[in-house]
Design an enzyme around this catalytic site. Structure first.
Site, PDB file in Angstrom:
ATOM      1  N   LEU A  94       8.704   3.783  -7.192  1.00  0.00           N
ATOM      2  CA  LEU A  94       7.478   4.375  -7.735  1.00  0.00           C
ATOM      3  C   LEU A  94       6.597   4.999  -6.656  1.00  0.00           C
ATOM      4  CD1 LEU A  94       6.312   1.824 -10.457  1.00  0.00           C
ATOM      5  CD2 LEU A  94       6.929   4.213 -10.811  1.00  0.00           C
ATOM      6  N   GLU A  95       6.517   4.343  -5.513  1.00  0.00           N
ATOM      7  CA  GLU A  95       5.602   4.823  -4.474  1.00  0.00           C
ATOM      8  C   GLU A  95       6.077   6.118  -3.826  1.00  0.00           C
ATOM      9  OE1 GLU A  95       2.708   3.884  -3.851  1.00  0.00           O
ATOM     10  OE2 GLU A  95       2.508   1.862  -4.651  1.00  0.00           O
ATOM     11  N   THR A  96       7.364   6.182  -3.467  1.00  0.00           N
ATOM     12  CA  THR A  96       7.831   7.363  -2.708  1.00  0.00           C
ATOM     13  C   THR A  96       9.238   7.816  -3.097  1.00  0.00           C
ATOM     14  OG1 THR A  96       8.768   6.006  -0.917  1.00  0.00           O
ATOM     15  CG2 THR A  96       6.451   6.674  -0.687  1.00  0.00           C
ATOM     16  N   ILE A 114       8.839  -0.993  -6.808  1.00  0.00           N
ATOM     17  CA  ILE A 114       7.695  -0.524  -6.024  1.00  0.00           C
ATOM     18  C   ILE A 114       8.129   0.610  -5.095  1.00  0.00           C
ATOM     19  CG2 ILE A 114       6.100  -1.169  -4.172  1.00  0.00           C
ATOM     20  CD1 ILE A 114       5.966  -3.967  -5.478  1.00  0.00           C
ATOM     21  N   TRP A 162      -1.259  -5.377  -6.085  1.00  0.00           N
ATOM     22  CA  TRP A 162      -0.625  -4.236  -5.444  1.00  0.00           C
ATOM     23  C   TRP A 162      -1.292  -2.935  -5.906  1.00  0.00           C
ATOM     24  CZ3 TRP A 162       2.866  -3.600  -1.592  1.00  0.00           C
ATOM     25  CH2 TRP A 162       3.362  -2.300  -1.414  1.00  0.00           C
TER      26      TRP A 162
END
Length: 269
Positions: free
Chosen positions: A127-129, A124, A250
């Protein structure tokens, strides 16, 4: 006639109980300053201190860029293979594995407390930042104020604006520190402000919940979010599992959830 009068009276009561903000939204910037000033004046209705809201919003202006980005959202129609190839590569997997070792002590504490294994959080985070490489540089309060004023999703973003101001009010971050994505997502795993208020954790025990700069806060908060949404300790996260369904909470995009699952599996190898 009596029923009509009663219906109109009931409607009046509903409107009277609703903050005037909902009726004063706009589709361009002409009414923004009046809306902002009214929001400040009515801030106590949301459980906020007026002095906090005034100092946070009094110089905030309408952001045309945010509206343009909101209007130009395109729902991608990539297959899983296309999406995964676009977002993940071997270097990201290796970096995730390295960060797992770098923060091994924190991850052990997080898994013991929340039951969420490190590969899932790392996937996570990546992938997010890109593991905190870029979490956004736009003013969260300006973005959320603009979107709360805009008529398209005023109610949703008013709630997010109130949540962002709550973060300021409890002194987790100052308005200047609160930088994020164009729609107001905050931190290294991109929490909505409302999720920040509900699930952010002070992982480094410094008295603040800082999802922008504190890696322990980021990791613990992400795990807490999943745990509060039903993560089952000791179980896997493959498609069809209960934990895979938690990952859907999510992010609703199926290719995104599948990418988290596969990426986490590769990081765990």
């Amino acid at each position: 006639m009596r029923l009509l009068i009663l219906a109109l009276f009931s409607q009046f009561l509903v409107l009277a109980a609703t903050p005037a903000l909902a009726a004063s939204c706009g589709n361009d910037g002409r009414g923004f300053n009046a809306w902002r000033d009214a929001f400040i004046e009515q801030s106590s209705r949301y459980g906020l201190k007026q002095r906090v809201v005034k100092s946070s919003l009094q110089n905030v202006t309408y952001n045309k860029k945010v509206i343009r980005l909101d209007r130009n959202q395109k729902s991608f129609k990539l297959s899983f293979n296309q999406f995964y190839a676009k977002r993940v590569n071997n270097a990201m997997i290796r970096r995730g594995q390295k960060l797992g070792k770098t923060y091994a002590r924190t991850f052990r504490w997080v898994e013991k407390k929340y039951g969420v294994p490190s590969p899932v959080i790392l996937a996570i985070w990546g992938l997010e930042t890109n593991y905190g490489g870029f979490s956004g540089n736009m003013s969260v309060l300006r973005s959320l104020a603009t979107l709360a004023y805009d008529c398209r999703r005023s109610k949703f973003f008013t709630n997010e604006l109130v949540a962002a101001l709550t973060i300021v009010q409890r002194r987790d971050m100052t308005p200047a520190e609160m930088k994020g994505a164009w729609a107001g997502e905050i931190g290294q795993t991109q929490f909505l402000a409302s999720s920040y208020v509900k699930y952010a954790v002070d992982g480094d025990r410094n008295g603040k919940r800082d999802l922008i700069r504190s890696v322990p806060d980021v990791l613990a908060s992400t795990a807490n979010y999943l745990a509060k949404h039903g993560w089952r300790r000791g179980q896997g996260w493959a498609p069809g599992s209960a934990n895979y369904n938690v990952l859907k909470k999510w992010n609703k995009a199926s290719v995104y959830v599948q990418t988290i699952s596969v990426m986490a599996e590769k990081i765990s190898e």
